[in-house]
Enzyme design. Sequence first.
Site, PDB file in Angstrom:
ATOM      1  N   ASP A   1       0.818  -1.215   0.000  1.00  0.00           N
ATOM      2  CA  ASP A   1       0.000   0.000   0.000  1.00  0.00           C
ATOM      3  C   ASP A   1       0.850   1.262   0.000  1.00  0.00           C
ATOM      4  O   ASP A   1       2.017   1.267   0.387  1.00  0.00           O
ATOM      5  CB  ASP A   1      -0.958   0.019   1.197  1.00  0.00           C
ATOM      6  CG  ASP A   1      -0.246  -0.187   2.535  1.00  0.00           C
ATOM      7  OD1 ASP A   1       0.770  -0.912   2.579  1.00  0.00           O
ATOM      8  OD2 ASP A   1      -0.697   0.384   3.546  1.00  0.00           O
TER       9      ASP A   1
ATOM     10  N   GLU B   1      -0.691  -2.030   5.242  1.00  0.00           N
ATOM     11  CA  GLU B   1       0.208  -1.998   6.409  1.00  0.00           C
ATOM     12  C   GLU B   1       0.120  -0.655   7.126  1.00  0.00           C
ATOM     13  O   GLU B   1       0.343  -0.579   8.322  1.00  0.00           O
ATOM     14  CB  GLU B   1       1.652  -2.256   5.958  1.00  0.00           C
ATOM     15  CG  GLU B   1       2.639  -2.420   7.104  1.00  0.00           C
ATOM     16  CD  GLU B   1       3.133  -1.108   7.688  1.00  0.00           C
ATOM     17  OE1 GLU B   1       3.419  -1.061   8.911  1.00  0.00           O
ATOM     18  OE2 GLU B   1       3.234  -0.117   6.942  1.00  0.00           O
TER      19      GLU B   1
END
Length: 389
Positions: free
Chosen positions: A78, A136
């Site tokens: 991400d 995350e």
Amino acid sequence: MNIEQLIASVQQQVVAWRRHIHANPELSFQEIETADYIAEQLATFGCLQIRRLTPNSVVAELQGALPGPCYALRADIDALPIHEQSDEVCCSTKPGVMHACGHDAHAAMLMGAASVLCQLRDRLKGSVRFIFQHAEEVPPGGAQELVDLGVLDGVAMIFGLHVFPNYPTGEVLLKPGVFSASSDNFDIVLQGKGGHGSQPHLCIDPVVIGAEIVTSLQQIVARKLDPLHTPVLTVATFQAGDSYNVIPDSARLAGTLRTHSQQVREQVPALVENIVAGISQAHGASYSINWTPGYAIGNNHLDACKVAHQVVASSCGQPLQELPTPMFGSEDFSSYQQQVPGCFLFIGSGNQQIGATHGFHHPRFKLDEAVLQVGVKLHVGFIQHLLIS
């Protein structure tokens, strides 16, 4: 080709993968196109069993020719809500979204390792699970979601890597035991009594109450806890009112608690409550507190650290450096480590000559792409050490 030649042969492709992901970043919990791209590329290897436990993550399994244990390798994918200001050749094409923490590199390195290991399948005594994990950056995080969906079922040990611009490119670092802090967020709402700014005596001013609370909360760190286990308790938001001459009815304080001690993590909420309750009641105000649990304390297991020391020495030709202290940043790799032994390493990615000097989450964060080959070497090295005799 031998393993070193195989790693060298995928280097150009790893750079291309990283640049594509960097140019097309997606925020946490939105990484569907990123996951689709990774899955499409992995499918071309021809020997991976690919699963999508969530639409924005990818899990790929490489079953060796011989029976044996399963080991997992993880990369996060991400990006962050930051507008890129670097001079990367693959600068983000999405305004306000940027890979400013190296997750694009992590994904590409693991893709490269998967490509190499597929070519070594006949020598594998066991299996490898490649985890391309979403979210995350935002609690509750993608790691825990994948754990709950069974991503670690049958896994004996897990390894993860993170680029680290604070150190020169190629240096590999590890903190045995606790390496990262837990992260929990809190919201405090103070309910007072508003009124005209010229008549504070007729009001219960939540701004004054909040200011007293902000100052008093630091007494928890300074006077209520063992200094050997001192946490970080930060009030990062103070919101109240929007006028020069109106005392507001309410105020909101919000912040974060970071600690390396589970005991301290459990102690602090009650200490915060005592202070907020005492000050609020003394001024005639009411309050509410809400805690949002974040990531657990990251803990590198001894057996996995031993593997890491041996792999760094053999794959990189240098000793593994040990970080002197844990970081107060948090990392949801800890969710895996609560289930199976695991080790999380850092790879230096700083290079002053090319301007790769800015830290994580900075709009000018830049990657020295030479770090990509180091990451591939380490991922392959873990599996070579554990499953290839």
